[in-house]
Structure formats: C-alpha cells, structure tokens
Scaffold this active site. Structure first.
Site, PDB file in Angstrom:
ATOM      1  N   SER A  75      -3.653  50.940  64.492  1.00 15.86           N
ATOM      2  CA  SER A  75      -2.307  50.752  63.198  1.00 15.86           C
ATOM      3  C   SER A  75      -3.121  50.742  61.681  1.00 15.86           C
ATOM      4  O   SER A  75      -4.374  50.565  61.522  1.00 15.86           O
ATOM      5  CB  SER A  75      -1.662  49.341  62.954  1.00 15.86           C
ATOM      6  OG  SER A  75      -0.856  49.329  62.216  1.00 15.86           O
ATOM      7  N   ASP A  76      -2.528  51.206  60.684  1.00 17.97           N
ATOM      8  CA  ASP A  76      -2.727  51.563  59.334  1.00 17.97           C
ATOM      9  C   ASP A  76      -1.674  51.085  58.383  1.00 17.97           C
ATOM     10  O   ASP A  76      -0.551  51.433  58.579  1.00 17.97           O
ATOM     11  CB  ASP A  76      -3.469  52.743  59.105  1.00 17.97           C
ATOM     12  CG  ASP A  76      -4.296  52.917  57.858  1.00 17.97           C
ATOM     13  OD1 ASP A  76      -5.415  52.381  57.803  1.00 17.97           O
ATOM     14  OD2 ASP A  76      -3.940  53.457  56.815  1.00 17.97           O
TER      15      ASP A  76
END
Length: 200
Positions: A75-76
């Site tokens: 995730s970012d």
C-alpha cells in the site's frame, strides 16, 4: 482440503498493521526496501499505484514460503494539494515538515491511497480518494507539532489519527484510507480470498 492462504503486509507501518488487527485480520509483516522517488511527469495517481504494486511484488518475489499459499498486500498513501497539484510525500526533515504544514494550513487537500494484492493468480489494485479540510494553523502549533516528531514519517507531514486530528475541520471519503488502508475495500477483497470474516 486446500491450504488456507496466508497474508503478508509489505510494510513496517504500525498504522497499517493496527488497521488490519482492528478488523481481525491475521497477517505477518515484512518491509519492502524500494526506491520511492517519483518519476518525472508522473501523476500522483500513477505514483501511488506504482508504489503499492512495487512493494507487493518485491515481497512476493522474495517469499520463502510457497507463493501458492500467500497473498501479499502492498500500500501507498500520498497527499495532493488541491490548489497547486503538489505531491505531498513524507517530509525530508523537520524544516520540510514545517513548510508542508504551512502550505496545508487553511486549505483542502486530497489523500490518495492505493492497495495492491499480489498472489499466484496475478495482481489486484484498489485506489481510493479522500479529501481533508485543514483549519488555519498558527506558526506556534506547527512548531510544537513538528517538534513532537509525529509528522516526520507520514505523507503530508501529519497523522490524522494522532495530535493532528485537531487540525482537521472536515473529511470526505474514507478515514481509514487517510490513516493508511481503506478497510471497506480491503476487507471485501480479503473475504473473496477467504482471509476475512466478520467476528462474532
């Protein structure tokens, strides 16, 4: 009987780990060591997608457990200043954090969060968009907040789940996505993989 898949979080983020624990997800964590430099002319939307996918693939390809039994979640999160389109990543130092918070004061910004899942069946990508309205911040409260150290490892130089909650007048979208993971979308996908069920 088929072996139940295992979830690996491709992150050392305590916030993402806490969000998964909050909804009863069982997982292990492994940080992905990747280059997070934006590409020239790369849009914020493309950047967060690329980072999430790169993190997930980096861990999946290095697994010591069977890939057939594992789902990797990468995730970012990044902020985008609505007035200028500026990409707001983690501050480089305290002075950068101060400058970033000064630009966020009395403005609206967008939080983009991408989540990538990688397993033997391929990859699945989710991106969510939320908006955050900041009240006017004084120079003193920015300095006090930065001195606490809290903003130095966070995109946009603040954590909405911490002391910076006092800076926020309004949000639109997913609170958990602003923290680090959109739990509605994540839980729905993990349920399709047999990795999530509502606890009694």
């Amino acid at each position: 009987m088929a072996q139940q898949k295992q979830l690996v979080l491709a992150s050392a983020s305590p916030r993402r780990a806490e969000l998964l624990r909050q909804i009863g997800i069982h997982f292990s964590s492994q940080a992905a060591d990747i280059d997070e430099t934006p590409h020239p002319q790369e849009s914020p939307e493309r950047y967060v997608d690329r980072m999430a996918l790169t993190k997930a693939h980096a861990i999946y390809e290095g697994l010591t457990t069977p890939q057939s039994e594992t789902v990797v979640l990468g995730s970012d999160t990044a902020g985008v200043l609505d007035s200028s389109g500026e990409l707001l990543l983690k501050p480089q130092d305290a002075a950068d954090a101060v400058a970033m918070l000064q630009r966020l004061s009395n403005t609206v910004h967008t939080i983009l969060t991408s989540v990538a899942f990688v397993d033997q069946e391929g990859e699945h990508l989710i991106q969510t968009t939320s908006r955050v309205w900041f009240r006017t911040l004084s120079a003193q409260e920015i300095d006090i907040y930065v001195a606490s150290g809290e903003p130095l490892d966070k995109a946009g130089a603040y954590g909405i789940q911490g002391a910076a909650a006092a800076f926020v007048n309004r949000i639109e979208g997913s609170y958990s996505a602003i923290v680090g993971l959109p739990l509605g979308e994540v839980s729905e996908y993990l349920a399709s993989k047999g990795l999530y069920a509502v606890r009694r």
